[in-house]
Design an enzyme around this catalytic site. Structure first.
Site, PDB file in Angstrom:
ATOM      1  N   HIS A  87      20.028   8.098  39.880  1.00 59.64           N
ATOM      2  CA  HIS A  87      20.697   7.164  38.972  1.00 59.64           C
ATOM      3  C   HIS A  87      19.722   6.513  37.992  1.00 59.64           C
ATOM      4  O   HIS A  87      20.124   5.689  37.185  1.00 59.64           O
ATOM      5  CB  HIS A  87      21.401   6.080  39.782  1.00 59.64           C
ATOM      6  N   ARG A 126      26.663   9.852  43.567  1.00 53.87           N
ATOM      7  CA  ARG A 126      27.342   8.544  43.569  1.00 53.87           C
ATOM      8  C   ARG A 126      28.695   8.616  42.865  1.00 53.87           C
ATOM      9  O   ARG A 126      28.888   9.473  42.003  1.00 53.87           O
ATOM     10  CB  ARG A 126      26.498   7.510  42.824  1.00 53.87           C
ATOM     11  N   THR A 137      19.319   1.215  54.629  1.00 50.50           N
ATOM     12  CA  THR A 137      19.684   1.790  53.333  1.00 50.50           C
ATOM     13  C   THR A 137      19.018   3.150  53.145  1.00 50.50           C
ATOM     14  O   THR A 137      17.829   3.307  53.411  1.00 50.50           O
ATOM     15  CB  THR A 137      19.237   0.827  52.213  1.00 50.50           C
ATOM     16  N   SER A 197      26.069   1.019  47.335  1.00 52.23           N
ATOM     17  CA  SER A 197      25.518   1.452  46.056  1.00 52.23           C
ATOM     18  C   SER A 197      26.271   2.659  45.490  1.00 52.23           C
ATOM     19  O   SER A 197      25.671   3.539  44.894  1.00 52.23           O
ATOM     20  CB  SER A 197      24.038   1.784  46.224  1.00 52.23           C
ATOM     21  N   ARG A 221      16.808  -6.989  45.861  1.00 48.83           N
ATOM     22  CA  ARG A 221      18.263  -6.907  45.906  1.00 48.83           C
ATOM     23  C   ARG A 221      18.782  -7.956  46.871  1.00 48.83           C
ATOM     24  O   ARG A 221      18.284  -8.079  48.002  1.00 48.83           O
ATOM     25  CB  ARG A 221      18.708  -5.525  46.392  1.00 48.83           C
TER      26      ARG A 221
HETATM   27  C1  VG1 Z   1      19.202   2.850  46.170  1.00 50.90           C
HETATM   28  C2  VG1 Z   1      20.452   2.383  46.877  1.00 50.90           C
HETATM   29  C3  VG1 Z   1      20.641   3.167  48.166  1.00 50.90           C
HETATM   30  C4  VG1 Z   1      20.669   4.663  47.855  1.00 50.90           C
HETATM   31  C5  VG1 Z   1      19.423   5.056  47.089  1.00 50.90           C
HETATM   32  C6  VG1 Z   1      19.443   6.510  46.639  1.00 50.90           C
HETATM   33  O1  VG1 Z   1      18.070   2.592  46.981  1.00 50.90           O
HETATM   34  O2  VG1 Z   1      20.391   1.003  47.142  1.00 50.90           O
HETATM   35  O3  VG1 Z   1      21.804   2.735  48.794  1.00 50.90           O
HETATM   36  O4  VG1 Z   1      20.731   5.412  49.038  1.00 50.90           O
HETATM   37  O5  VG1 Z   1      19.292   4.246  45.917  1.00 50.90           O
HETATM   38  O6  VG1 Z   1      20.561   6.764  45.838  1.00 50.90           O
HETATM   39  P1  VG1 Z   1      17.133   1.306  46.794  1.00 50.90           P
HETATM   40  O7  VG1 Z   1      16.019   1.487  47.791  1.00 50.90           O
HETATM   41  O8  VG1 Z   1      16.703   1.280  45.375  1.00 50.90           O
HETATM   42  O9  VG1 Z   1      17.986   0.117  47.099  1.00 50.90           O
HETATM   43  V1  VG1 Z   1      20.496   8.007  44.699  1.00 50.90           V
HETATM   44  O10 VG1 Z   1      21.995   8.236  44.096  1.00 50.90           O
HETATM   45  O11 VG1 Z   1      19.410   7.257  43.630  1.00 50.90           O
HETATM   46  O12 VG1 Z   1      19.821   9.225  45.468  1.00 50.90           O
HETATM   47 CO    CO Z   2      22.091   9.989  43.001  1.00 52.76          CO
END
Ligand code: VG1
Ligand code: CO
Length: 538
Positions: free
Chosen positions: A112, A280, A342, A363, A493
């Site tokens: 993302h 997502r 997470t 998320s 967060r």
């Molecule tokens: C974030 C989200 C987490 C998710 C991760 C990977 O991590 O909070 O819930 O699993 O991104 O999502 P963090 O450590 O930044 O909170 V993806 O779609 O970027 O693989």
């Molecule tokens: Co992703």
């Protein structure tokens, strides 16, 4: 043709919540990418193994894939299964691992995070489970990056990835596949495509926003070509190296264009968006937004409408920061509800051991044991299946769930771009302060428990600490965590949840204000970070 190149370590190649994520220009430094890949190879011994390869099409994807192919051939990999033109979404990659029983996958994506020369690049590495490797493995890889002194690569012209078929480089077989086919076949085995076709034939309208990222081709094939949704249902459908300047994170802030559309008079019956690598999802109804935590609860409660789950599910799981909505549904249906740190990798053992079928995170990640990653398009098809079976709108389905189980007002606040040392100290000091908070009153909120979140994996016995949690006697909850997916500085967060059983029609932002004040106050956020309000709230 195989040469050995001498190199020196980079100190920062540690994988976070979902693989390695760095500024694109950092990954473009001499040998940076090669060091990381060789470190993985040194840890796993890729000799004779088969891997799935692809990416979300972001800037540098094309270069990275070519380098990867040449390194894999030099390191004795038996076979690579590569998505045409180097494209493969994260869920599609997980599916190919499981379907073809390969040894793992390399997906080049920062998910993302924004892309482009000034954006981010990343590598997600999965093993034969179909899921990203556990911390025990990422720790070994990190250790290897710290002492790496050479890597192996073939000197060869670039491979043409645009044509489906078989080629060979040294002793490595290369199969280029249509990345969409296997994925669509998998979904056909889960959902009733005829019922969904009838839904669209009845005039049901939808908008799917692929955010100029990898899901465009998947969504066109599925929604428009297979299910009969009109042309134009899928928007921003062509994957672009910089995602057309979008931040491909499907939430209220970064997909505001879609939210505005759905709150306008032109709104369709349903809308959804996916992130860069397609794992997502955001779900919207007419003038209505579904929080990801509610979405997980709703899918669980309505799983009987999907053929693959109609005979029941074994259990559910959520990350600690996700609201407890799904736990209430699970309790009422006598299903176990696991709570993990997470990061999707923590669900893998629970799925492999048959403990859970559905799982999700706040998320915008939802998924099931059909693969070992969250799955954006799967979540959309699940929602459409519920709508097709009940004839109800997104809003009606959601309100019904609140009425039945109560509503968790839920919001996440992110404080971005913090100095790493400031953020680390904030968390360390807060952790030390937690025991003293127990029993304290903050207005009408009384602390019942305050402790770090510690997960004991019931399958492999590993212990993970992630985040700090303050529980209140009225069921409300504040969770603090540092992000593990950023590419510079630190992001704090703050996750807020307030369950209500009667007061169901309020504004979320208003309902969590008291909790936000408590969070700002106990963690001393303004004093320590200079920020009096969050940069992003979703
Ligand atoms: C974030 C989200 C987490 C998710 C991760 C990977 O991590 O909070 O819930 O699993 O991104 O999502 P963090 O450590 O930044 O909170 V993806 O779609 O970027 O693989
Ligand atoms: Co992703």
């Amino acid at each position: 043709m195989i040469k050995t190149v001498n190199t020196t370590p980079y100190s920062d190649q540690k994988m976070g919540t979902g693989g390695l994520r760095k500024k694109t220009q950092a990954v473009m430094q001499p040998n940076y990418f090669e060091n990381f890949i060789q470190s993985i190879f040194n840890v796993i011994d890729p000799h004779g193994k088969t891997f799935v390869v692809g990416g979300d099409g972001r800037y540098f994807n094309d270069v990275a894939i070519q380098r990867f192919i040449k390194m894999a051939a030099a390191n004795g990999v038996r076979k690579l299964i590569i998505g045409q033109n180097g494209f493969m979404s994260t869920p599609a990659g997980s599916n190919v691992i499981l379907k073809r029983k390969t040894d793992g996958a390399f997906i080049f994506s920062a998910s993302h995070n924004p892309g482009g020369l000034n954006g981010d690049f990343g590598v997600k590495y999965s093993n034969q489970t179909g899921g990203q490797v556990p911390t025990s493995v990422t720790d070994k890889i990190y250790a290897e990056t710290q002492s790496i002194s050479s890597y192996k690569i073939c000197e060869a012209p670039d491979i043409n990835l645009s044509e489906i078929g078989q080629i060979r480089l040294e002793n490595t077989e290369i199969e280029i596949i249509d990345p969409v086919n296997d994925y669509v076949d998998m979904l056909k085995n889960i959902f009733d495509f005829d019922a969904l076709r009838r839904l669209f034939a009845s005039g049901f309208t939808m908008r799917f926003d692929a955010m100029n990222a990898v899901t465009g081709p998947y969504a066109i094939r599925i929604f428009e070509e297979t299910l009969g949704a009109p042309k134009g249902t899928v928007t921003q459908a062509v994957p672009l190296p910089d995602f057309g300047g979008l931040h491909p994170d499907p939430n209220l802030i970064y997909a505001k264009h879609l939210v505005d559309f759905m709150f306008s008079d032109k709104a369709t019956d349903f809308a959804a968006a996916n992130d860069g690598d397609g794992d997502r999802n955001m779900i919207l109804g007419r003038k209505f937004f579904v929080t990801p935590s509610d979405s997980l609860a709703i899918l669980t409660d309505n799983c009987r409408y999907v053929p693959a789950y109609k005979n029941g599910i074994s259990g559910v799981a959520k990350s600690a920061a996700t609201s407890t909505a799904v736990c209430r549904v699970a309790a009422a249906n006598k299903l176990p509800c696991y709570i993990v740190p997470t990061g999707w990798k923590y669900f893998v053992n629970l799925m492999d051991s048959g403990r859970i079928t559905l799982c999700g995170e706040e998320s915008f990640g939802t998924g099931s044991s059909h693969i070992r990653e969250k799955d954006g398009i799967w979540a959309v098809l699940f929602w459409l299946s519920i709508i097709a079976a009940t004839g109800k709108s997104v809003e009606e389905i959601t309100r019904e769930n609140w009425k039945k189980y109560g509503r968790s007002y839920y919001m996440r606040f992110d404080f971005e771009g913090l100095d790493t040392s400031v953020a680390d100290k904030l968390m360390a000091d807060l952790e030390n302060k937690l025991p003293s908070l127990k029993g304290q009153d903050f207005g009408s909120y009384k602390v019942s428990e305050a402790a770090p979140f510690i997960y004991h994996d019931p399958v492999d016995g590993s212990i993970t600490q992630n985040g700090l949690v303050i529980d209140f006697t009225n069921g409300s909850k504040i969770t603090f965590r540092l992000s593990g997916t950023g590419s510079s500085g630190a992001t704090l967060r703050v996750y807020l949840e307030r369950p209500e059983y009667h007061d169901l029609d309020n504004d979320t932002y208003d309902m969590v204000q008291d909790l936000l004040k408590i969070a700002m106050n106990v963690a001393e956020i303004p004093q320590r970070t200079g920020k009096t309000k969050a940069d992003v709230n979703t």
